[in-house]
Design a protein around this motif. Structure first.
Motif, PDB file in Angstrom:
ATOM      1  N   ALA A  54       0.817  -1.211   0.000  1.00  0.00           N
ATOM      2  CA  ALA A  54       0.000   0.000   0.000  1.00  0.00           C
ATOM      3  C   ALA A  54       0.852   1.263   0.000  1.00  0.00           C
ATOM      4  CB  ALA A  54      -0.939  -0.002   1.209  1.00  0.00           C
ATOM      5  N   ALA A  55       2.032   1.171   0.566  1.00  0.00           N
ATOM      6  CA  ALA A  55       2.975   2.297   0.642  1.00  0.00           C
ATOM      7  C   ALA A  55       2.309   3.554   1.200  1.00  0.00           C
ATOM      8  CB  ALA A  55       3.612   2.550  -0.715  1.00  0.00           C
ATOM      9  N   THR A  56       1.414   3.383   2.156  1.00  0.00           N
ATOM     10  CA  THR A  56       0.732   4.516   2.766  1.00  0.00           C
ATOM     11  C   THR A  56       0.963   4.542   4.271  1.00  0.00           C
ATOM     12  OG1 THR A  56      -1.291   3.233   2.993  1.00  0.00           O
ATOM     13  CG2 THR A  56      -1.094   4.576   1.016  1.00  0.00           C
ATOM     14  N   PHE A  57       2.138   4.206   4.689  1.00  0.00           N
ATOM     15  CA  PHE A  57       2.432   4.147   6.106  1.00  0.00           C
ATOM     16  C   PHE A  57       3.498   5.172   6.463  1.00  0.00           C
ATOM     17  CE2 PHE A  57       4.796   0.993   3.771  1.00  0.00           C
ATOM     18  CZ  PHE A  57       6.097   1.238   4.148  1.00  0.00           C
ATOM     19  N   HIS A  58       3.561   5.495   7.731  1.00  0.00           N
ATOM     20  CA  HIS A  58       4.550   6.456   8.220  1.00  0.00           C
ATOM     21  C   HIS A  58       5.068   5.951   9.557  1.00  0.00           C
ATOM     22  CE1 HIS A  58       6.451  10.193   9.404  1.00  0.00           C
ATOM     23  NE2 HIS A  58       5.799  10.116  10.545  1.00  0.00           N
ATOM     24  N   PHE A  59       6.360   5.910   9.677  1.00  0.00           N
ATOM     25  CA  PHE A  59       6.978   5.530  10.934  1.00  0.00           C
ATOM     26  C   PHE A  59       7.547   6.785  11.586  1.00  0.00           C
ATOM     27  CE2 PHE A  59       7.278   1.586   8.472  1.00  0.00           C
ATOM     28  CZ  PHE A  59       6.646   0.727   9.351  1.00  0.00           C
TER      29      PHE A  59
ATOM     30  N   GLN B  10      12.098   8.305  16.753  1.00  0.00           N
ATOM     31  CA  GLN B  10      11.942   8.186  18.198  1.00  0.00           C
ATOM     32  C   GLN B  10      11.730   9.555  18.850  1.00  0.00           C
ATOM     33  OE1 GLN B  10      14.781   5.667  20.130  1.00  0.00           O
ATOM     34  NE2 GLN B  10      14.033   6.126  22.156  1.00  0.00           N
ATOM     35  N   ALA B  11      12.516  10.548  18.479  1.00  0.00           N
ATOM     36  CA  ALA B  11      12.381  11.880  19.084  1.00  0.00           C
ATOM     37  C   ALA B  11      11.015  12.488  18.776  1.00  0.00           C
ATOM     38  CB  ALA B  11      13.497  12.799  18.586  1.00  0.00           C
ATOM     39  N   GLU B  12      10.519  12.280  17.556  1.00  0.00           N
ATOM     40  CA  GLU B  12       9.214  12.801  17.155  1.00  0.00           C
ATOM     41  C   GLU B  12       8.102  12.163  17.983  1.00  0.00           C
ATOM     42  OE1 GLU B  12       6.681  13.297  13.002  1.00  0.00           O
ATOM     43  OE2 GLU B  12       8.310  11.832  13.094  1.00  0.00           O
ATOM     44  N   LEU B  13       8.161  10.857  18.149  1.00  0.00           N
ATOM     45  CA  LEU B  13       7.148  10.150  18.923  1.00  0.00           C
ATOM     46  C   LEU B  13       7.192  10.561  20.388  1.00  0.00           C
ATOM     47  CD1 LEU B  13       4.889   8.079  18.841  1.00  0.00           C
ATOM     48  CD2 LEU B  13       6.596   6.300  19.195  1.00  0.00           C
ATOM     49  N   MET B  14       8.385  10.694  20.929  1.00  0.00           N
ATOM     50  CA  MET B  14       8.519  11.108  22.327  1.00  0.00           C
ATOM     51  C   MET B  14       7.936  12.505  22.528  1.00  0.00           C
ATOM     52  SD  MET B  14      12.302   9.575  23.162  1.00  0.00           S
ATOM     53  CE  MET B  14      12.390  10.273  24.805  1.00  0.00           C
TER      54      MET B  14
ATOM     55  N   TYR C 117      11.670   1.667  24.549  1.00  0.00           N
ATOM     56  CA  TYR C 117      12.251   0.410  24.089  1.00  0.00           C
ATOM     57  C   TYR C 117      12.083   0.321  22.574  1.00  0.00           C
ATOM     58  CZ  TYR C 117      11.402  -1.042  28.953  1.00  0.00           C
ATOM     59  OH  TYR C 117      11.364  -1.126  30.328  1.00  0.00           O
ATOM     60  N   LEU C 118      13.101  -0.198  21.904  1.00  0.00           N
ATOM     61  CA  LEU C 118      12.942  -0.575  20.511  1.00  0.00           C
ATOM     62  C   LEU C 118      12.353  -1.978  20.506  1.00  0.00           C
ATOM     63  CD1 LEU C 118      16.264   0.709  18.931  1.00  0.00           C
ATOM     64  CD2 LEU C 118      13.986   1.719  18.766  1.00  0.00           C
ATOM     65  N   VAL C 119      11.301  -2.190  19.718  1.00  0.00           N
ATOM     66  CA  VAL C 119      10.596  -3.469  19.678  1.00  0.00           C
ATOM     67  C   VAL C 119      10.404  -3.919  18.241  1.00  0.00           C
ATOM     68  CG1 VAL C 119       9.401  -3.077  21.876  1.00  0.00           C
ATOM     69  CG2 VAL C 119       8.347  -2.298  19.760  1.00  0.00           C
ATOM     70  N   TYR C 120       9.902  -5.129  18.085  1.00  0.00           N
ATOM     71  CA  TYR C 120       9.561  -5.683  16.778  1.00  0.00           C
ATOM     72  C   TYR C 120      10.765  -5.593  15.831  1.00  0.00           C
ATOM     73  CZ  TYR C 120       6.425  -7.003  12.967  1.00  0.00           C
ATOM     74  OH  TYR C 120       5.824  -7.645  11.933  1.00  0.00           O
ATOM     75  N   ALA C 121      11.841  -6.235  16.265  1.00  0.00           N
ATOM     76  CA  ALA C 121      13.099  -6.259  15.503  1.00  0.00           C
ATOM     77  C   ALA C 121      13.604  -4.841  15.242  1.00  0.00           C
ATOM     78  CB  ALA C 121      12.938  -7.027  14.205  1.00  0.00           C
ATOM     79  N   ASP C 122      13.492  -3.987  16.250  1.00  0.00           N
ATOM     80  CA  ASP C 122      13.932  -2.588  16.188  1.00  0.00           C
ATOM     81  C   ASP C 122      13.183  -1.773  15.131  1.00  0.00           C
ATOM     82  OD1 ASP C 122      15.669  -3.188  18.220  1.00  0.00           O
ATOM     83  OD2 ASP C 122      17.440  -3.255  16.957  1.00  0.00           O
ATOM     84  N   GLN C 123      11.984  -2.204  14.780  1.00  0.00           N
ATOM     85  CA  GLN C 123      11.187  -1.470  13.797  1.00  0.00           C
ATOM     86  C   GLN C 123      10.121  -0.603  14.451  1.00  0.00           C
ATOM     87  OE1 GLN C 123       9.733  -3.860  10.475  1.00  0.00           O
ATOM     88  NE2 GLN C 123      11.081  -5.487  11.162  1.00  0.00           N
ATOM     89  N   GLY C 124       9.943  -0.741  15.750  1.00  0.00           N
ATOM     90  CA  GLY C 124       8.930   0.023  16.455  1.00  0.00           C
ATOM     91  C   GLY C 124       9.465   0.529  17.777  1.00  0.00           C
ATOM     92  N   ILE C 125       8.751   1.456  18.344  1.00  0.00           N
ATOM     93  CA  ILE C 125       9.173   2.063  19.611  1.00  0.00           C
ATOM     94  C   ILE C 125       8.040   1.898  20.616  1.00  0.00           C
ATOM     95  CG2 ILE C 125       9.921   4.188  20.748  1.00  0.00           C
ATOM     96  CD1 ILE C 125      10.661   5.148  17.831  1.00  0.00           C
ATOM     97  N   LEU C 126       8.356   1.357  21.766  1.00  0.00           N
ATOM     98  CA  LEU C 126       7.415   1.227  22.865  1.00  0.00           C
ATOM     99  C   LEU C 126       7.793   2.262  23.911  1.00  0.00           C
ATOM    100  CD1 LEU C 126       5.169  -0.264  24.454  1.00  0.00           C
ATOM    101  CD2 LEU C 126       6.971  -1.742  25.337  1.00  0.00           C
TER     102      LEU C 126
END
Length: 70
Positions: free
Chosen positions: A28-33, A36-40, A54-63
């Motif tokens: 779909a190429a309609t995603f945005h990650f 880390q600083a932006e999410l915080m 924490y970096l999660v999901y094989a360092d692809q996500g941030i908890l």
């Protein structure tokens, strides 16, 4: 490959479902990650104090673990 790597049929089925979902997201190429600083910053702007990240999901996500400010 999953069939050979994972013996547990329930876990294998779940992993295959995740892989299929990831293929759909990529197609779909309609995603945005968030970076880390932006999410915080977003979390803090919503009134939370960040306790730990924490970096999660094989360092692809941030908890982020946080606490709502009083």
């Amino acid at each position: 490959m999953l069939s050979e790597a994972i013996e547990d049929s329930t876990l294998r089925s779940q992993m295959m479902a995740i892989a299929e979902y990831n293929r759909r997201i990529a197609a779909a190429a309609t995603f945005h990650f968030f970076e880390q600083a932006e999410l915080m910053s977003l979390v803090e702007n919503c009134g939370f104090t960040i306790i730990k990240t924490y970096l999660v999901y094989a360092d692809q996500g941030i908890l982020i673990v946080g606490q709502k400010k009083e």
